[in-house]
Enzyme design. Structure first.
Site, PDB file in Angstrom:
ATOM      1  N   GLU A   1       0.804  -1.236   0.000  1.00 28.56           N
ATOM      2  CA  GLU A   1       0.000   0.000   0.000  1.00 28.56           C
ATOM      3  C   GLU A   1       0.835   1.284   0.000  1.00 28.56           C
ATOM      4  OE1 GLU A   1      -2.751  -0.401   3.290  1.00 28.56           O
ATOM      5  OE2 GLU A   1      -3.368  -2.383   2.648  1.00 28.56           O
TER       6      GLU A   1
ATOM      7  N   GLU B   1      -5.838 -10.965  -1.116  1.00 22.91           N
ATOM      8  CA  GLU B   1      -6.583 -10.825   0.151  1.00 22.91           C
ATOM      9  C   GLU B   1      -8.087 -10.829  -0.088  1.00 22.91           C
ATOM     10  OE1 GLU B   1      -5.252  -7.467   2.493  1.00 22.91           O
ATOM     11  OE2 GLU B   1      -3.165  -7.734   1.895  1.00 22.91           O
TER      12      GLU B   1
HETATM   13  O1  G3I Z   1      -3.061  -8.260  19.390  1.00 23.90           O
HETATM   14  C1  G3I Z   1      -4.254  -7.748  19.961  1.00 23.90           C
HETATM   15  C2  G3I Z   1      -4.887  -8.804  20.763  1.00 23.90           C
HETATM   16  O2  G3I Z   1      -4.038  -9.163  21.821  1.00 23.90           O
HETATM   17  C3  G3I Z   1      -6.242  -8.294  21.260  1.00 23.90           C
HETATM   18  O3  G3I Z   1      -6.917  -9.352  21.864  1.00 23.90           O
HETATM   19  C4  G3I Z   1      -7.088  -7.772  20.084  1.00 23.90           C
HETATM   20  C5  G3I Z   1      -8.384  -7.174  20.564  1.00 23.90           C
HETATM   21  O4  G3I Z   1      -8.858  -6.205  19.675  1.00 23.90           O
HETATM   22  O5  G3I Z   1      -6.358  -6.815  19.371  1.00 23.90           O
HETATM   23  C6  G3I Z   1      -5.241  -7.443  18.868  1.00 23.90           C
HETATM   24  O6  G3I Z   1      -4.581  -7.027  17.738  1.00 23.90           O
HETATM   25  C7  G3I Z   1      -5.326  -6.680  16.579  1.00 23.90           C
HETATM   26  C8  G3I Z   1      -5.117  -7.710  15.494  1.00 23.90           C
HETATM   27  O7  G3I Z   1      -5.691  -7.252  14.292  1.00 23.90           O
HETATM   28  C9  G3I Z   1      -5.705  -9.068  15.829  1.00 23.90           C
HETATM   29  O8  G3I Z   1      -7.087  -8.991  15.899  1.00 23.90           O
HETATM   30  C10 G3I Z   1      -4.779  -5.339  16.168  1.00 23.90           C
HETATM   31  O9  G3I Z   1      -5.110  -4.380  17.156  1.00 23.90           O
HETATM   32  C11 G3I Z   1      -5.356  -4.946  14.856  1.00 23.90           C
HETATM   33  O10 G3I Z   1      -4.727  -3.760  14.414  1.00 23.90           O
HETATM   34  C12 G3I Z   1      -5.118  -6.050  13.843  1.00 23.90           C
HETATM   35  O11 G3I Z   1      -5.721  -5.682  12.634  1.00 23.90           O
HETATM   36  C13 G3I Z   1      -5.215  -6.277  11.468  1.00 23.90           C
HETATM   37  C14 G3I Z   1      -4.979  -5.163  10.441  1.00 23.90           C
HETATM   38  O12 G3I Z   1      -4.585  -5.731   9.208  1.00 23.90           O
HETATM   39  C15 G3I Z   1      -3.840  -4.230  10.900  1.00 23.90           C
HETATM   40  O13 G3I Z   1      -2.634  -4.908  11.014  1.00 23.90           O
HETATM   41  C16 G3I Z   1      -6.248  -7.269  10.926  1.00 23.90           C
HETATM   42  O14 G3I Z   1      -6.324  -8.394  11.828  1.00 23.90           O
HETATM   43  C17 G3I Z   1      -5.819  -7.763   9.549  1.00 23.90           C
HETATM   44  O15 G3I Z   1      -6.839  -8.571   8.988  1.00 23.90           O
HETATM   45  C18 G3I Z   1      -5.583  -6.564   8.639  1.00 23.90           C
HETATM   46  O16 G3I Z   1      -5.122  -7.039   7.406  1.00 23.90           O
HETATM   47  C19 G3I Z   1      -4.929  -6.029   6.397  1.00 23.90           C
HETATM   48  C20 G3I Z   1      -3.691  -6.421   5.608  1.00 23.90           C
HETATM   49  O17 G3I Z   1      -2.598  -6.544   6.476  1.00 23.90           O
HETATM   50  C21 G3I Z   1      -3.399  -5.385   4.520  1.00 23.90           C
HETATM   51  N1  G3I Z   1      -4.562  -5.191   3.677  1.00 23.90           N
HETATM   52  C22 G3I Z   1      -5.818  -4.871   4.366  1.00 23.90           C
HETATM   53  C23 G3I Z   1      -6.120  -5.948   5.405  1.00 23.90           C
HETATM   54  C24 G3I Z   1      -7.444  -5.698   6.086  1.00 23.90           C
HETATM   55  O18 G3I Z   1      -7.396  -4.486   6.794  1.00 23.90           O
END
Ligand code: G3I
Length: 387
Positions: A182, A297
């Protein structure tokens, strides 16, 4: 168009050949005159996506020379045996959703914590799956320490150290890396690049630097530029496609080691459909640079979808429309969904439905059963021109 007509007639569902089912239903919705009762619509969907054989997605894809797989997180793969089994059955490639992002890999500036990603790499190996890395350079999912530690002076060292250490760690065992994720601005900007800490500290060359560093650390892994919002037919998306193309052309002309474009493909269930001509010509242009194309994705999001009863058919229709379109391009050889089961999807938190009903964006439902989206993907693979 020929192939889609074939799919539809071979299933005996005669209406709507060549029309995006999603936009078809949406138009019906707008006119408030559904063609059938909810019950009939459901049957229509089931008939349209009828699949007779039980062969898995991984096998169906492989028999056409394609790779199918999904993203997953460490926790459910580790804790839910049934999910792990279903994952290994359906997927030929595993992408850790978050476990290779800085946020998880880099608890402190001096540490690398590979425990979760290593477990996932072993899981992939054990089940004869490829392993794919997401992502080395992104402006999100950075650790707390990043902001107070990284600056103009040390950014190059920190970035190249990270890439070298992480890529070397998996060298020889990694199918591909999303080296940069991105980097193109959603709206226009100087150079067309998104404002990120990397751009601010290192200038536009950070992209090239990242690819060269990754190639030096693992000459075997395929190196990918990955981006979102490239799929629709509107001026903003069109402008983004052309900025991505410019970036790819620039990298190729400088002999930067890059092997594929990743098109994320988080698609709205209520989208107006795709412009086949424009999307195909974009894919052709990417392919003409000597690049492969991965759908990296894919999921179908219900954020703006009001329809509830019949959404499985709508979602399946989007999968069918999109995949049959992109799989016409021979350079597209890999399809990855952002998750396998609706039980574990980012969309539940990040792209919920307006009515609060649980979302159903993926091939398997929350009980890990195949649903219409699975059928649609299976059909798209069955009908894809062999690679
Ligand atoms: O790690 C904590 C966990 O300990 C806690 O229980 C939980 C409660 O909310 O939060 C946890 O972390 C989150 C993690 O997802 C697991 O759910 C993060 O805060 C959150 O930021 C993270 O979001 C991820 C996001 O990328 C940002 O990294 C999403 O799972 C993931 O599906 C999403 O994937 C992105 C791709 O990398 C890039 N393209 C878009 C795609 C969708 O947004």
């Amino acid at each position: 168009m020929k192939r889609r007509t074939l799919i539809v007639s071979s299933l005996g569902a005669a209406t709507g050949a060549g029309i995006a089912i999603a936009s078809h239903y949406q138009n019906q919705q707008q006119q408030q005159q559904p063609p059938f009762s909810q019950e009939r619509q459901k049957e229509h969907g089931i008939a349209r996506f009828a699949v007779t054989e039980k062969t898995s997605l991984r096998e169906r894809a492989a028999s056409q020379g394609l790779i199918y797989g999904a993203a997953a997180s460490y926790q459910p793969l580790r804790a839910n045996l049934e999910f792990a089994q279903r994952f290994a059955q359906e997927c030929a490639i595993l992408v850790p959703t978050n476990e290779l992002k800085w946020q998880i890999l880099r608890p402190t500036p001096d540490q690398f914590d590979f425990r979760r990603s290593d477990w996932m790499a072993r899981f992939a190996q054990k089940h004869n799956m490829l392993f794919r890395g997401h992502t080395l350079v992104w402006y999100q999912a950075l650790p707390q320490w990043f902001k107070e530690t990284v600056n103009r002076k040390n950014a190059e060292r920190i970035l190249t150290d990270h890439i070298t250490t992480v890529v070397k760690h998996y060298a020889g065992n990694m199918h591909s890396w999303d080296v940069v994720n991105e980097a193109i601005a959603p709206n226009g900007s100087k150079d067309g690049l998104r404002q990120t800490p990397w751009l601010r500290f290192l200038g536009a060359d950070y992209i090239e630097m990242a690819f060269r560093t990754a190639a030096a650390a693992d000459p075997q892994a395929l190196l990918v530029y990955n981006d979102n919002n490239l799929e629709y037919d509107n001026p903003k998306t069109e402008a983004k496609r052309s900025r991505v193309l410019k970036l790819l052309e620039r990298l190729k002309s400088k002999r930067v080691p890059i092997h594929a474009l990743g098109i994320q493909s988080h698609i709205g269930a209520s989208s107006q459909g795709f412009n086949a001509k424009k999307l195909r010509s974009f894919l052709k242009e990417v392919a003409s640079l000597g690049l492969k194309i991965f759908i990296t994705e894919m999921d179908v999001l219900e954020k703006n979808l009001l329809e509830l009863e019949n959404r499985d058919a709508i979602i399946a229709g989007v999968y069918q429309d999109y995949l049959s379109l992109v799989l016409d391009e021979p350079a597209v050889n890999t399809v990855i969904t952002w998750g396998l089961s609706d039980r574990y999807t980012w969309a539940a938190n990040f792209a919920p439905r307006q009515d609060g009903a649980p979302v159903r964006p993926l091939p398997l439902d929350t009980q890990l059963e195949r649903k219409l989206a699975w059928n649609a993907i299976a059909l798209a693979f069955d009908q894809a021109p062999p690679r």
